[in-house]
Write a protein that holds these residues in place. Structure first.
Motif, mmCIF file in Angstrom:
data_model
loop_
_atom_site.group_PDB
_atom_site.id
_atom_site.type_symbol
_atom_site.label_atom_id
_atom_site.label_comp_id
_atom_site.label_asym_id
_atom_site.label_seq_id
_atom_site.Cartn_x
_atom_site.Cartn_y
_atom_site.Cartn_z
ATOM 1 N N GLY A 48 1.582 2.476 -27.406
ATOM 2 C CA GLY A 48 2.895 2.273 -26.789
ATOM 3 C C GLY A 48 3.260 3.367 -25.811
ATOM 4 N N PRO A 49 4.217 3.103 -24.951
ATOM 5 C CA PRO A 49 4.980 1.847 -24.880
ATOM 6 C C PRO A 49 4.154 0.710 -24.274
ATOM 7 C CG PRO A 49 5.526 3.251 -23.018
ATOM 8 C CD PRO A 49 4.602 4.050 -23.892
ATOM 9 N N ILE A 50 4.350 -0.484 -24.813
ATOM 10 C CA ILE A 50 3.686 -1.669 -24.269
ATOM 11 C C ILE A 50 4.668 -2.397 -23.342
ATOM 12 C CG2 ILE A 50 2.621 -3.898 -24.841
ATOM 13 C CD1 ILE A 50 0.944 -1.502 -25.786
ATOM 14 N N ASP A 51 4.234 -2.712 -22.147
ATOM 15 C CA ASP A 51 5.093 -3.434 -21.201
ATOM 16 C C ASP A 51 5.326 -4.847 -21.731
ATOM 17 O OD1 ASP A 51 6.442 -3.965 -18.694
ATOM 18 O OD2 ASP A 51 4.672 -5.141 -18.145
ATOM 19 N N GLU A 56 0.640 -4.823 -21.180
ATOM 20 C CA GLU A 56 -0.185 -3.679 -20.803
ATOM 21 C C GLU A 56 0.394 -2.385 -21.419
ATOM 22 O OE1 GLU A 56 -3.652 -3.730 -19.079
ATOM 23 O OE2 GLU A 56 -2.349 -5.203 -18.113
ATOM 24 N N GLY A 58 1.689 1.226 -21.332
ATOM 25 C CA GLY A 58 2.233 2.210 -20.392
ATOM 26 C C GLY A 58 1.537 3.552 -20.565
ATOM 27 N N PHE A 59 1.125 3.862 -21.796
ATOM 28 C CA PHE A 59 0.402 5.088 -22.110
ATOM 29 C C PHE A 59 -0.901 5.123 -21.308
ATOM 30 C CE2 PHE A 59 0.041 8.345 -25.583
ATOM 31 C CZ PHE A 59 -1.176 8.876 -25.209
ATOM 32 N N MET A 346 5.722 1.067 -11.362
ATOM 33 C CA MET A 346 5.808 1.999 -12.492
ATOM 34 C C MET A 346 6.253 3.365 -11.997
ATOM 35 S SD MET A 346 2.581 1.667 -14.987
ATOM 36 C CE MET A 346 3.361 2.759 -16.202
ATOM 37 N N GLU B 209 3.388 13.791 -22.919
ATOM 38 C CA GLU B 209 2.675 12.628 -23.445
ATOM 39 C C GLU B 209 3.324 11.344 -22.933
ATOM 40 O OE1 GLU B 209 2.082 13.047 -27.683
ATOM 41 O OE2 GLU B 209 1.028 11.129 -27.781
ATOM 42 N N ASN B 210 3.635 10.404 -23.844
ATOM 43 C CA ASN B 210 4.177 9.127 -23.376
ATOM 44 C C ASN B 210 5.705 9.087 -23.325
ATOM 45 O OD1 ASN B 210 4.509 9.207 -26.092
ATOM 46 N ND2 ASN B 210 3.783 7.136 -26.511
ATOM 47 N N VAL B 213 7.066 7.768 -19.932
ATOM 48 C CA VAL B 213 6.790 6.334 -19.709
ATOM 49 C C VAL B 213 7.612 5.468 -20.658
ATOM 50 C CG1 VAL B 213 4.959 4.693 -19.211
ATOM 51 C CG2 VAL B 213 4.423 7.091 -19.327
ATOM 52 N N ILE B 214 7.863 5.965 -21.867
ATOM 53 C CA ILE B 214 8.726 5.204 -22.776
ATOM 54 C C ILE B 214 10.068 4.979 -22.098
ATOM 55 C CG2 ILE B 214 10.071 5.339 -24.925
ATOM 56 C CD1 ILE B 214 7.643 6.642 -26.244
ATOM 57 N N THR B 216 10.827 5.176 -18.767
ATOM 58 C CA THR B 216 10.831 4.396 -17.520
ATOM 59 C C THR B 216 10.423 2.947 -17.756
ATOM 60 O OG1 THR B 216 8.564 5.109 -16.984
ATOM 61 C CG2 THR B 216 10.367 6.400 -16.064
ATOM 62 N N LEU B 217 9.654 2.690 -18.814
ATOM 63 C CA LEU B 217 9.172 1.322 -19.029
ATOM 64 C C LEU B 217 10.120 0.520 -19.919
ATOM 65 C CD1 LEU B 217 6.550 0.211 -17.816
ATOM 66 C CD2 LEU B 217 5.482 0.450 -20.039
ATOM 67 N N THR B 218 10.756 1.199 -20.875
ATOM 68 C CA THR B 218 11.593 0.450 -21.836
ATOM 69 C C THR B 218 13.070 0.805 -21.756
ATOM 70 O OG1 THR B 218 11.560 2.083 -23.632
ATOM 71 C CG2 THR B 218 9.635 0.621 -23.455
ATOM 72 N N SER B 231 4.203 5.307 -34.688
ATOM 73 C CA SER B 231 3.307 4.152 -34.623
ATOM 74 C C SER B 231 2.139 4.232 -35.604
ATOM 75 C CB SER B 231 2.776 3.993 -33.207
ATOM 76 O OG SER B 231 2.057 5.139 -32.826
#
Lengths: 396, 396
Positions: A48-51, A56, A58-59, A346, B209-210, B213-214, B216-218, B231
């Motif tokens: 994760g995060p999964i779009d 897809e 995001g990681f 992104m 790390e993520n 993106v967590i 910006t994506l979610t 997770s």
């Protein structure tokens, strides 16, 4: 303007985090990085995060930008041979399998050297390529714990806590990149390649600052102490009205300015706080409480403005959204856009090393699984119909 | 056997921590690093631990091994000219003054280039060489706070906490080293030098790390969550009889082994814990308590032995003494001896990048203040009596 590493070719057998972080730095700076995944794909394609729209990761998309993607089943003779052919005109192979796996696959350094006498093989791992526990499985949290970092992080009267992000992976990736570059530089002079071996346990241990020397020089065993620095006061993180603020007052001159800012000029003459030494001694609870009381009904922004004006090192504890939007992060282009084929637009971290003549940049999205099979394997003389057949047989 | 960087000459204007950490990596690997200090010495010569017998700083001695030491007052015309003469046959200048200071001293890149068109100038700083707050003072704690690291470290229901050791400094030092090496490699191909600019704020931001993106994506804003991984479950640090132990059970196969080890085979069939997803959902407090209860009366050693046998990633939270003495750290030669001229026999962290052909090593103790004045400045034609005179006048 060309990038610093243009002309270098890297075969990337890495998965998960530390290895890929190394090859990202190389790819951001112009090396041609060919990421070779098993036909099932790097495990971090599921992280994760999964779009929501595309499914897809995001990681993966953040971590593998600027790389090309090829699938190869290295357990098959055919896959192995294709890989060894690729080694012939590569400069570097990077891998982070568990120690022993490269040999099992029949692609250890001695084999690679037969195909390319100048090859550099860089290996990231949990515990390294030798030593009594070198082949034990390792997570970031294990390396942080055994390496001494966890014991030093957290509040003195609370349980120890790991560093939030996986810094054993991160730091190992950056050190591995240092190793690759040193080996390349040395090869420019000597014409010879070599192996590079970097372990998460070692790299964590190497960044413990003075904690090790404290033990070997004085016999003391240093322990975690929250946000204070035992040798500077005030130096702490305080609770403001809308969050937390870090503050450090490093010398007497700043201390006197600090007392002005907090409108308590009488503190400057108070014997308990006259020198840094005495401030350290009388910090907890006395001085700490005075400051905490004063800070608590001001906002982060108000505090930041006041201390900035006075030249006192300070800064708010920012959450991810605040950090992303901070004008300094923006001015430094530390957030970049990329158009990903399935995720779409992104937005993630950019390039932290700023070169004046050969700036790195994020130009290409992470590859879809096997996206560059035709391009890369095609160049090696494998036809489209052969690729289709190889796919059916699980070779790519 | 020669080291990877033999033949490269680095002029080191750095002080405190991030810059010196970069030049240590270069020096450990064979570059000739000449540390140029003001006649007063690097501020970290006063940083603890202080050796009781000699009054020497263990911090400085650890951080500046393998370097040569020269004193120069760069604020004097004479000192500046000597430095510029040294630039003529150097490869790299590394500095971590506050942005603006190099220019004030009249030794900014454009000036250095006149003396050596191929010179590489590498700068470490808190916020970088540009941007709205680039010239603000910065401590490690400020960079960790503003960069997003502090917000992500600590327990969810407790205040945020900084990473114990100064990792903004450390990571910046390693990235700066990456920058120096890329610039050198590129110079081998192009014949041209350049500037490298690395900031503590940026480097912290780059290793989240993520977390970015967590967001910006979610749209979620991730926060600290102690020692768990949201997770994976179980994945945590548990309190044992004599300390703490980290454990990670990454998949169903390991989960079934784990239940055997803790002698609770009935858990495997419990629907609440059937999949990793359900284990994550039912971890806190149910599964967590079951494990905590089982762990609490075993020793770290017992737990480590049991889980190692089962192939489950685990490791004790080691304190400094335990980490120093761990057989893996010892086998990897991560602790080294050096004989320091005033401290005597010292013992600190070794070299984390292991090369097969050009291994780095710790060969020389850190310099006493001005120890190599005669050697280095003598080579430039300055006589002993001139050196004595310059010392009296505060030039060296």
């Amino acid at each position: 303007m060309k990038k610093a590493l243009e002309g270098f070719k890297v075969l990337d057998l890495t998965h998960a985090y530390n290895g890929p972080f190394c090859t990202t730095i190389l790819a951001d700076n112009g090396a041609e990085v060919i990421k070779i995944e098993s036909p099932k794909g790097d495990q971090c394609r599921a992280w994760g995060p999964i779009d929501a729209k595309s499914g897809e990761s995001g990681f993966y998309a953040f971590l593998n930008r600027n790389k090309k993607g090829v699938t190869l089943n290295l357990k098959s003779e055919e896959g192995r041979n294709i890989f060894l052919n690729m080694v012939k005109d590569a400069d570097v192979v990077v891998e982070n399998y568990r120690p022993g796996v490269m040999k099992k696959l029949g692609i250890e350094y001695d084999v690679l050297k037969k195909y390319n006498s100048k090859i550099i093989l860089a290996s990231g791992s949990g515990f390294g390529q030798n030593g009594p526990i070198h082949d034990r499985p390792c997570y970031d949290i294990v390396a942080q714990s055994m390496g001494g970092m966890v014991n030093l992080t957290g509040f003195a009267n609370e349980p120890p806590v790991k560093v939030g992000p996986s810094i054993a992976d991160n730091v190992t990736g950056i050190y591995l990149c240092v190793g690759v570059l040193m080996a390349l530089l040395n090869r420019e002079k000597t014409g010879e390649g070599q192996m590079v071996d970097v372990a998460m346990l070692d790299t964590i241990f190497s960044i413990l600052e003075n904690a090790i020397v404290i033990n070997t020089l004085t016999g003391q065993i240093p322990h975690r102490q929250g946000n204070i620095d035992p040798s500077i006061a005030p130096f702490d993180i305080y609770k403001a009205k809308d969050g937390y603020v870090a503050l450090g007052v490093g010398n007497d001159k700043l201390w006197s300015k600090f007392c002005e800012v907090i409108e308590k000029p009488e503190l400057v003459k108070n014997e308990k706080f006259l020198t840094n030494d005495s401030r350290c001694k009388n910090y907890n609870p006395e001085l700490k409480n005075i400051i905490a009381e004063w800070v608590k009904d001001k906002t982060k922004k108000e505090l930041d403005d006041m201390f900035e004006k006075a030249g006192i090192p300070c800064g708010p504890v920012l959450d991810m959204k605040e950090a992303i939007n901070h004008p300094q992060i923006q001015a430094r282009e530390m957030m970049v856009h990329i158009n990903h084929p399935t995720i779409g637009e992104m937005y993630f971290q950019g390039v932290p090393i700023k070169f004046s003549r050969t700036p790195g940049s994020v130009d290409k999205p992470a590859p879809l699984l096997g996206q560059h099979n035709e391009e890369i394997l095609g160049k090696m003389g494998i036809s489209k119909s052969q690729l289709t057949d190889m796919k059916l047989r699980g070779i790519i």
